[in-house]
Scaffold this motif. Structure first.
Motif, short mmCIF file in Angstrom:
data_model
loop_
_atom_site.label_atom_id
_atom_site.label_comp_id
_atom_site.label_asym_id
_atom_site.label_seq_id
_atom_site.Cartn_x
_atom_site.Cartn_y
_atom_site.Cartn_z
N GLY A 1 -30.55 -39.63 82.15
CA GLY A 1 -31.63 -39.05 82.92
C GLY A 1 -31.20 -38.11 84.03
N LEU A 2 -29.90 -38.02 84.29
CA LEU A 2 -29.39 -37.11 85.31
C LEU A 2 -28.90 -35.82 84.67
N SER A 3 -28.83 -34.78 85.47
CA SER A 3 -28.37 -33.49 84.96
C SER A 3 -26.87 -33.51 84.72
N ALA A 4 -26.38 -32.47 84.05
CA ALA A 4 -24.94 -32.37 83.82
C ALA A 4 -24.18 -32.33 85.14
N ALA A 5 -24.67 -31.54 86.09
CA ALA A 5 -24.01 -31.44 87.40
C ALA A 5 -24.02 -32.78 88.13
N ARG B 1 -27.00 -29.57 96.39
CA ARG B 1 -27.17 -29.36 94.95
C ARG B 1 -26.63 -28.01 94.50
N GLY B 2 -26.81 -26.97 95.32
CA GLY B 2 -26.34 -25.65 94.94
C GLY B 2 -24.84 -25.62 94.74
N GLN B 3 -24.10 -26.24 95.65
CA GLN B 3 -22.65 -26.28 95.52
C GLN B 3 -22.23 -27.08 94.29
N ALA B 4 -22.94 -28.21 94.04
CA ALA B 4 -22.62 -29.03 92.87
C ALA B 4 -22.85 -28.24 91.58
N ARG B 5 -23.97 -27.50 91.51
CA ARG B 5 -24.26 -26.69 90.31
C ARG B 5 -23.18 -25.63 90.11
N HIS B 6 -22.79 -24.98 91.22
CA HIS B 6 -21.79 -23.90 91.13
C HIS B 6 -20.45 -24.45 90.63
N GLU B 7 -20.00 -25.54 91.20
CA GLU B 7 -18.70 -26.10 90.80
C GLU B 7 -18.76 -26.70 89.40
N ALA B 8 -19.91 -27.29 89.03
CA ALA B 8 -20.06 -27.81 87.67
C ALA B 8 -19.97 -26.67 86.65
N ALA B 9 -20.62 -25.55 86.96
CA ALA B 9 -20.56 -24.39 86.06
C ALA B 9 -19.13 -23.89 85.91
N ALA C 1 -21.46 -33.23 71.33
CA ALA C 1 -20.25 -32.49 71.69
C ALA C 1 -20.32 -31.99 73.13
N VAL C 2 -21.51 -31.56 73.56
CA VAL C 2 -21.65 -31.07 74.93
C VAL C 2 -21.56 -32.22 75.92
N ARG C 3 -22.10 -33.38 75.56
CA ARG C 3 -21.95 -34.55 76.44
C ARG C 3 -20.47 -34.89 76.62
N GLN C 4 -19.70 -34.74 75.54
CA GLN C 4 -18.25 -34.99 75.64
C GLN C 4 -17.62 -34.02 76.64
N LEU C 5 -18.06 -32.77 76.62
CA LEU C 5 -17.53 -31.77 77.55
C LEU C 5 -17.92 -32.09 78.99
N VAL C 6 -19.13 -32.61 79.19
CA VAL C 6 -19.56 -33.01 80.54
C VAL C 6 -18.67 -34.15 81.05
N SER C 7 -18.34 -35.09 80.16
CA SER C 7 -17.45 -36.18 80.55
C SER C 7 -16.07 -35.65 80.93
N MET C 8 -15.58 -34.66 80.19
CA MET C 8 -14.29 -34.05 80.53
C MET C 8 -14.37 -33.35 81.89
N ALA C 9 -15.47 -32.62 82.11
CA ALA C 9 -15.63 -31.93 83.38
C ALA C 9 -15.65 -32.91 84.55
N ARG C 10 -16.24 -34.07 84.33
CA ARG C 10 -16.27 -35.08 85.39
C ARG C 10 -14.86 -35.55 85.73
N ALA C 11 -14.03 -35.76 84.69
CA ALA C 11 -12.65 -36.16 84.95
C ALA C 11 -11.90 -35.08 85.72
N LEU C 12 -12.13 -33.80 85.34
CA LEU C 12 -11.47 -32.70 86.04
C LEU C 12 -11.95 -32.59 87.48
N ALA C 13 -13.22 -32.93 87.72
CA ALA C 13 -13.79 -32.80 89.07
C ALA C 13 -13.08 -33.70 90.07
N HIS C 14 -12.50 -34.78 89.61
CA HIS C 14 -11.82 -35.70 90.52
C HIS C 14 -10.42 -35.22 90.89
N ARG C 15 -9.97 -34.13 90.25
CA ARG C 15 -8.62 -33.61 90.49
C ARG C 15 -7.59 -34.74 90.39
N ALA C 16 -7.75 -35.54 89.35
CA ALA C 16 -6.91 -36.72 89.17
C ALA C 16 -5.48 -36.32 88.83
#
Length: 492
Positions: A87-91, A108-116, A139-154
């Motif tokens: 129920g939440l957006s990709a960002a 929200r604007g910064q989150a959208r920008h960085e998510a993009a 497949a796109v949900r898989q990419l969102v999950s990858m983006a989330r991992a990258l967002a943590h700069r792990a």
């Protein structure tokens, strides 16, 4: 990770496992389904606590008490079963738990920008960060999950079967990003059964078998595919015990030239009365999509399905059910059960007309027939009024199978029927499948556990990348044969 032990009721999932990962490397974790890979990475990511053993991070012993604690250390995980919020957006999913906020207000604007930016880095600048995840393709949900991992700069990212739902182009983008991460000094733990992927991107490999370390830190360049397969199988015979075949020469299910663009191509198969047909293949090879298309949940682009010689209208679950086809899907909790309803209501979902009178359900008849199914399938506890969510995984699976037994199905399609159930429940499900076959039902089942397929099936169909590459009697194949077929695309 040294000497990691993890017990669950009735089973030891990890029995002294070792894993050492270096900065800047791609370390592949290899093993069959049930070897302990997913449990190990859940310990590493803080989702499970080990019962014994030590985890060291940068040389110091640490306790990863939760996923948040692991993230703070710099460890992020992408699970095979995506943990996104539909129920939440990709960002919002990408920054869930570490939102951009000032004075308690989300930016929200910064989150959208960085998510993009993150999605563009993964090769998909066209994905709208404001789109709800539940509306996105797999497949796109898989990419969102990858983006989330990258967002943590792990500094260490765990990827569990990350390419299962991706196209060839998306896989290339993923590999490019992995190369960038390791060049910056991050480490990647990569789980895959696809040997060509392992050969291409992995530096070292650790092999698990039956919850133990079969090999630790082998250099990929110096280890042959045959050696890796031998380590995975251990040369041990299947432990599944099954009775003799009940197959007849009477065809019940006939699938001819079935195809869906991007999922599978030109699949033909026949299942006979009393036969158990096993389908082996990697995650993402089209196995589940094939069963769902036969069941009418997906509409084929080509081909036809016949039951007892009669054509089944494509893309219609109602038509498939009327023809005598039943399906237990891979995700039984979200796709087959209504958790808040009692067992009886779940078992009778496919036969409601039988109990309906003037728009009301005759509960007495419903409970009586469910009681018969409970006794026949040995469901425990034997309480048809109990919420199905309170039953164990094995008994929930029996409830879904019982739905189709009550419906007197002719063909039973089982997608990963023993996933998430303990050893004892597995044995009961094996016996149940054989019992149903002896009653003349044609059973077609998918399993990632190759010994399970070889021991239970009369015949085996091997799929690779949406194509049937081999069909043979189960007794004509070894575990190594099947692994070779699904990993190397060898046809026979």
């Amino acid at each position: 990770m040294t000497g990691i032990v993890k017990d669950f009721p009735g089973v030891r999932a990890l029995d002294g496992v070792d894993l050492q990962v270096r900065a800047g490397e791609v370390h592949c974790l290899l093993g069959q389904n049930g070897a302990g890979k997913s449990t190990l990475i859940k310990v590493l990511s803080g989702a499970h606590q080990p019962d014994a053993g030590v985890v060291r991070w940068e040389g110091a012993e640490v306790v990863l008490s939760s996923p948040v604690a692991a993230l703070r250390r710099g460890i992020a995980a992408m699970y095979q079963e995506l943990d996104l919020v539909p129920g939440l957006s990709a960002a919002e999913n990408i920054f869930l738990g570490h939102e951009h906020a000032v004075a308690g207000f989300t930016r929200r604007g910064q989150a959208r920008h960085e998510a993009a930016e993150l999605l563009a880095r993964l090769g998909h600048p066209g994905i709208d960060p404001d789109t709800e995840v539940g509306a996105l393709p797999a497949a796109v949900r898989q990419l969102v999950s990858m983006a989330r991992a990258l967002a943590h700069r792990a500094r260490l990212i765990v990827m569990d079967e990350p390419t299962a739902a991706l196209s060839a182009g998306e896989v290339e983008d993923l590999f490019r990003v992995i190369g960038e991460l390791t060049a910056e000094g991050a480490a990647v733990v990569y789980i895959s059964h696809r040997m060509e992927e392992i050969r291409r991107i992995a530096d070292r490999v650790t092999v698990l078998k039956d919850g133990r370390t079969a090999a630790s830190g082998l250099p990929v360049a110096g280890t042959s595919t045959g050696e890796l397969i031998a380590l995975m199988t251990g040369g041990t015979p299947p432990t599944v015990e099954a009775g003799g075949s009940s197959a007849t020469t009477t065809p019940v299910l006939e699938v001819t030239g079935l195809a869906r663009r991007g999922e599978f191509t030109d699949i033909s198969l026949t299942a006979h009365a009393g036969e158990v047909l096993g389908i082996a293949g990697l995650v993402g090879c089209g196995r589940s999509e094939l069963l769902e298309t036969v069941f009418g949940a997906r509409t084929p682009d080509e081909g036809e399905v016949r039951v007892d010689g009669k054509r089944v209208r494509p893309g219609s679950i109602a038509a498939a059910v009327r023809a005598g086809i039943g399906l237990t899907p891979e995700e039984r909790k979200s796709q087959a059960l209504v958790p808040q309803l009692p067992l009886a209501a779940n078992v009778t979902l496919a036969t409601l007309r039988r109990y309906s009178k003037a728009g009301f359900i005759r509960r007495g008849s419903e409970l009586a027939d469910t009681g018969t199914i409970v006794d026949r399938l040995q469901l425990r506890p034997a309480d048809p009024t109990r919420a199905v969510s309170a039953f164990s995984g094995g008994n929930q699976q029996k409830a879904v199978i019982g739905r189709w037994v009550l419906r007197d199905c002719r063909v039973l399609l089982l997608d990963e029927p023993t996933r998430g159930v303990d050893v004892g429940a597995r044995a009961e499900l094996y016996a149940l499948m054989r019992s149903l076959a002896e009653q003349g039902i044609a059973i077609v089942f998918v399993s990632s556990d190759i010994p399970e397929v070889l021991a239970l099936a009369d015949r085996v169909l091997v799929l690779r990348d949406g194509t049937a590459v081999h069909t043979a009697g189960a007794g004509e194949l070894t575990e190594g044969d099947v692994l070779d077929l699904v990993m190397e695309a060898r046809t026979a």
